[in-house]
Enzyme design. Structure first.
Site, PDB file in Angstrom:
ATOM      1  N   GLY A 410      38.536 -16.108  -6.215  1.00  0.00           N
ATOM      2  CA  GLY A 410      38.071 -15.542  -4.939  1.00  0.00           C
ATOM      3  C   GLY A 410      38.903 -16.088  -3.791  1.00  0.00           C
ATOM      4  N   TRP A 413      42.214 -14.441  -3.843  1.00  0.00           N
ATOM      5  CA  TRP A 413      42.103 -13.071  -3.345  1.00  0.00           C
ATOM      6  C   TRP A 413      42.443 -13.020  -1.849  1.00  0.00           C
ATOM      7  CZ3 TRP A 413      38.940 -11.165   0.569  1.00  0.00           C
ATOM      8  CH2 TRP A 413      38.853  -9.783   0.667  1.00  0.00           C
ATOM      9  N   HIS A 414      42.103 -14.118  -1.134  1.00  0.00           N
ATOM     10  CA  HIS A 414      42.320 -14.114   0.310  1.00  0.00           C
ATOM     11  C   HIS A 414      43.795 -14.152   0.691  1.00  0.00           C
ATOM     12  CE1 HIS A 414      38.044 -15.055   0.433  1.00  0.00           C
ATOM     13  NE2 HIS A 414      38.065 -14.606   1.661  1.00  0.00           N
ATOM     14  N   GLY A 415      44.624 -14.763  -0.146  1.00  0.00           N
ATOM     15  CA  GLY A 415      46.034 -14.813   0.220  1.00  0.00           C
ATOM     16  C   GLY A 415      46.850 -15.575  -0.786  1.00  0.00           C
ATOM     17  N   PHE A 583      44.368  -9.723   4.414  1.00  0.00           N
ATOM     18  CA  PHE A 583      43.980 -10.047   3.029  1.00  0.00           C
ATOM     19  C   PHE A 583      43.984  -8.819   2.141  1.00  0.00           C
ATOM     20  CE2 PHE A 583      41.491 -13.490   5.294  1.00  0.00           C
ATOM     21  CZ  PHE A 583      42.572 -14.319   5.263  1.00  0.00           C
TER      22      PHE A 583
END
Lengths: 583, 356
Positions: A410, A413-415, A583
């Site tokens: 997770g 997923w942001h970067g 993102f």
């Protein structure tokens, strides 16, 4: 396109006009798909082709999983659509039309040619250098996909279903891997190679990040997975499927929509209704207030306090704490403001999008925080990652592994940065810690203590402390801020140094020494205080938008008038993008 | 398998009713914005002005009319603004047998060589006799884009209206299309851009009340626009911080060799422009704090070479005041204090007596 720009107002009015003019679904859906593509192309027209390809693969793939075979004509129609889309998005010189000269908008071309008038010959030349490669790949996909599709249908049912699912996952995750994580992976491979003494120069791959790719990829993935799990009946109409993926309110920064939340609505004609218009408008106003007056004001304070990590060593811990608090407010108001606007816009069109934030900063423990923060992502991760891994119905060790894996992914997923992975792992560790703590204290006096009001306040304070530290890790998730100085002792400008300074309080409470200096806008502080009051009132009494819904019409007219005045004087001179757009 | 079922839809609403609602939402907002715009045009901007940028607009108004005969215009950044007292300079410059000179301190805080090019055509259109350009070795350094607010302020002051017709975007390599467009903006665009002025000025006044110690060059003072009468004591930690920040800033600024040519080209262009307009260009190397002089060692020879070339090419008078002041003559790491101002103003006065 940003919600707070005049061009969006024009687009929205055009969509409303179209939806009130056409009463049947087909022209309405054509209009909405076009509007959504315009909305996305306004940000960067090149990447529209990814959205198109993603829609094509998941539309046909989900039908393949379900057992519905598209005819050759339907398949070639999709192929033509893809090839035409590739030419339209990549083969035309859109930057020339926009007057920016090149796609590198961060450093606009100021050469004489950019001031030259547009000639149509130039417009029909490709706007990107890699056009032959990109177009070739799109054409190869367009030609091979109908054939591959036919081949999959020669398999047994189970094998066919798996083949379509794997193809869909590979395509979606492949796009994410190339466009979001390509540079990150290559840099790490080079670092690893150097560590082993191999001199290897990485290939020059400078890929720009398509806006919102993480969001719409998750949307299309959930569509394919739900079809595989037989939880939905795949959409037979490509138009409806394309609209489900690209529906502009949720397209760029969520909420991460699920098929059962939107697809049923698309089967009915869209109806514009007064009460939804008013209520949606109020949500948009609340979102604008959060974004423009709070998030953008507080961003200035955050920039002063945290933008120079090398200077943080000279500042007291209080500066870091205040920076973390300001950033917590900024990211909340920025993201929840966007979600409010997205939900408001969608409600005006007649579709209810799910709630994405439910007062996360009032959480009394970290598990509650993740039930309140970015709800659509956390439920997505729960349903499509945590539970398939085994969830909480397995051995304790395995549960902790599942939690850590889910949260670390997770975070990723942001970067594309190790700091995001660390942030995710940190959140996973907090959730594991909370799980252990709850197990230990269940039924004891400690659990009863934490159920009392002082106990809840203590729980809230601990949660906020942990959350703020997490936000600092999140903020410094930037390749310019290294994790640690592995070759020397000076850790001041590293993420590890920042964490140390945050955790070990230096006892300096002198607010004048935190480095805000004379440049700190006082009005940002006032905006912050106003937000704190309104947020508390909203939590303990009623949400802002709902309060507005209850006011009499004359009062609303006065409020709208005053808001119009405030908008003119308070609207920032430059529109800033939303944090989650990256993102 | 779960079959997605559409939720029941209520009976449709007439389109007219929906549009009435939309108008009911947008019209009051639009009226409010229009009322605010009217306030902005007729009340806010005339009374509040542009705040920190008002001096730019005021210079635009000042140069709308020709200067009186024998006028000397001093341009530059805050070092000139703080370092030149027009009365002292006139006293030193004027001789009994010559018509008295009138010195105008038109320096703008933060006005680098690229901004001086923006204002120069309008200043020259007002026909000064002598133009003094305050230069620092930064002229040999990296050239930043002009701040967007300042671009709108220059446009508000009317400076681009006097530009030669062939000045396009490519003439300003440091500008982006956005900042160039701001310089070329219309009065309406400027009015809307400065819509945040009430908020900005509220912010400024709150900061002043709360913290104090701010410097803001007065808008309409062309004689003695200085404010720094004090001096930071030598052991004041703020002074050390000031030096440290400045050194880091200069290093970033001066390390970029590629931009040196651009800056020297602009300096040359401006000097030629002054000569062509019939005014006498005087280039003064501004005073530098003794502790900062070593920072310029790597660009100093190049800078002096440029000045020498300009003297030959344009007949400009070059004067070096870089070592004129001692550490005791500075209020901080950059700006002269009262003693430094007196010395520098007298220096300019003597210089004017020579060149007039």
């Amino acid at each position: 396109m940003l919600f707070q720009t005049p061009e969006f107002l024009i687009l929205m009015l055009a969509v409303l006009a179209g939806l009130t003019f056409w009463k049947t679904t087909r022209p309405q859906h054509v209009l909405l798909v076009i509007a959504s593509y315009v909305f996305y192309a306004w940000l960067d027209v090149r990447f529209l082709i990814l959205l198109l390809i993603s829609s094509c693969i998941d539309y046909s793939g989900a039908l393949g999983i379900y057992g519905t075979k598209l005819t050759w004509t339907e398949r070639w129609r999709l192929s033509f659509f893809t090839i035409f889309g590739a030419w339209f998005c990549l083969g035309l010189n859109w930057p020339l039309l926009q007057g920016t000269g090149s796609y590198a908008t961060a450093a606009p071309d100021s050469s004489p040619t950019s001031a030259a008038p547009l000639s149509w010959d130039q417009f029909f030349q490709p706007g990107i250098d890699q056009f032959p490669l990109a177009f070739g790949l799109c054409a190869a996909f367009a030609v091979s996909w109908p054939l591959l599709y036919e081949w999959y249908f020669s398999f047994s049912e189970n094998r066919r279903r798996r083949a379509f699912l794997v193809t869909s996952m590979v395509a979606n995750l492949g796009m994410l891997a190339i466009f979001k994580y390509g540079n990150f992976v290559l840099n790490n491979v080079v670092t690893l190679a150097h560590a082993f003494g191999w001199e290897w120069t990485r290939p020059a791959l400078e890929v720009a990040l398509p806006p919102g790719i993480s969001f719409y990829t998750f949307v299309t993935m959930s569509y394919g997975i739900d079809a595989y799990r037989r939880e939905i009946v795949p959409e037979r109409s490509f138009l409806r499927m394309a609209l489900f993926v690209s529906y502009f309110p949720h397209l760029v920064a969520g909420p991460v929509i699920r098929p059962d939340q939107l697809l049923p609505t698309l089967k009915q004609p869209w109806q514009i209704r007064s009460e939804r218009l008013v209520s949606g408008f109020h949500l948009v106003l609340v979102g604008l207030f959060k974004k423009l007056l709070i998030a953008d004001s507080v961003a200035k304070l955050v920039a002063i306090l945290l933008n120079r990590p090398d200077e943080l060593a000279q500042r007291p811990t209080l500066a870091l704490w205040m920076g973390a608090v300001f950033f917590a407010v900024q990211i909340y108001c920025d993201f929840s403001g966007y979600t409010d606007m997205a939900r408001g816009v969608s409600r005006m069109l007649g579709v209810e999008l799910p709630l994405n934030f439910n007062f996360p900063y009032f959480s009394r423990n970290i598990a509650e925080f993740w039930h309140r923060w970015h709800i659509s992502l956390s439920t997505w991760l729960r349903d499509y990652l945590y539970i398939p891994l085994g969830g909480s119905r397995c051995s304790p060790g395995r549960v902790y592994f599942n939690l850590m894996t889910t949260m670390a992914l997770g975070g990723l997923w942001h970067g594309a940065s190790w700091n995001f992975v660390i942030w995710g792992a940190y959140q996973g560790a907090l959730l594991c810690g909370h799980r252990v703590w709850t197990g230990w204290t269940r039924g004891t006096w400690i659990a009863r203590l934490f159920a009392t009001l002082p106990g809840q306040v203590l729980g809230w304070a601990i949660t906020m402390y942990c959350t703020l530290l997490g936000w600092l890790i999140f903020y410094f998730s930037n390749p310019k801020v290294p994790l640690a100085n592995f070759h020397g002792s000076d850790q001041a400008g590293t993420l590890w140094g920042v964490i140390q300074r945050f955790v070990i309080f230096d006892g300096q409470w002198n607010i004048s020494s935190i480095g805000l200096g004379t440049g700190a806008p006082v009005t940002a502080g006032l905006a912050l205080a106003l937000f704190a009051v309104l947020h508390c009132v909203s939590f303990f009494y009623r949400r802002w938008a709902e309060t507005l819904d209850l006011l009499p019409r004359w009062a609303l007219q006065i409020i709208y008038f005053l808001l119009g005045m405030v908008a003119l004087f308070g609207w920032p001179s430059e529109n800033s993008a939303f944090i989650y757009f990256q993102f | 398998m779960k079959q997605p079922e559409p939720s029941p839809n209520p009976p449709p609403e007439p389109a007219l009713r929906a549009w009435r609602t939309i108008m009911g939402l947008l019209l009051p907002v639009a009226l409010g914005a229009a009322a605010a715009l009217a306030l902005q045009v007729w009340v806010v901007l005339p009374s509040l002005g542009l705040g920190n940028l008002e001096r730019i607009a005021a210079l635009g108004h000042l140069t709308a009319e020709p200067f009186p005969p024998e006028s000397v215009v001093a341009l530059g950044n805050s070092v000139t603004a703080e370092g030149l007292d027009a009365a002292i300079a006139e006293q030193s410059a004027n001789a009994p047998d010559r018509p008295p000179l009138r010195v105008w301190n038109c320096a703008l805080s933060g006005c680098g060589i690229n901004e001086q090019r923006v204002i120069m055509p309008r200043v020259l259109a007002a026909k000064p006799k002598v133009v003094i350009l305050g230069l620092q070795p930064e002229q040999m350094g990296y050239m930043d884009n002009i701040n967007l607010d300042k671009c709108y302020a220059y446009a508000y002051g009317g400076f681009p209206a006097n530009w030669p017709a062939d000045w396009k975007l490519f003439h300003f390599p440091e500008l982006t299309p956005t900042t160039y467009d701001a310089l070329r903006s219309t009065r309406w665009q400027q009015t809307i851009h400065f819509r945040n002025q009430p908020l900005i000025q509220l912010n400024e006044s709150l900061r002043r009340r709360g913290l104090g110690g701010f410097r803001n060059t007065p808008a309409n003072n062309w004689r003695n626009p200085y404010e720094m009468e004090f001096s930071l004591p030598h052991d004041d930690p703020r002074l050390d911080q000031n030096f440290a920040n400045l050194k880091a800033f200069k290093k970033r600024f001066l390390d970029d060799a590629s931009a040196k040519r651009q800056r020297s080209a602009i300096t040359r262009e401006i000097t030629n422009m002054i000569s062509a307009a019939g005014a006498r260009p005087v280039l003064v190397l501004l005073p530098i704090h003794p502790k900062m002089r070593a920072e310029y060692d790597n660009v100093w020879p190049e800078f002096q070479k440029l000045c020498g070339e300009l003297q030959l090419e344009t007949g400009a008078r070059i004067a070096d005041a870089s070592e004129l002041l001692t550490a005791a003559d500075f209020a901080d790491a950059v700006h002269p204090n009262a003693a430094g101002r007196k010395k520098y103003s007298e220096f300019l006065g003597h210089l004017l007596r020579e060149v007039r």
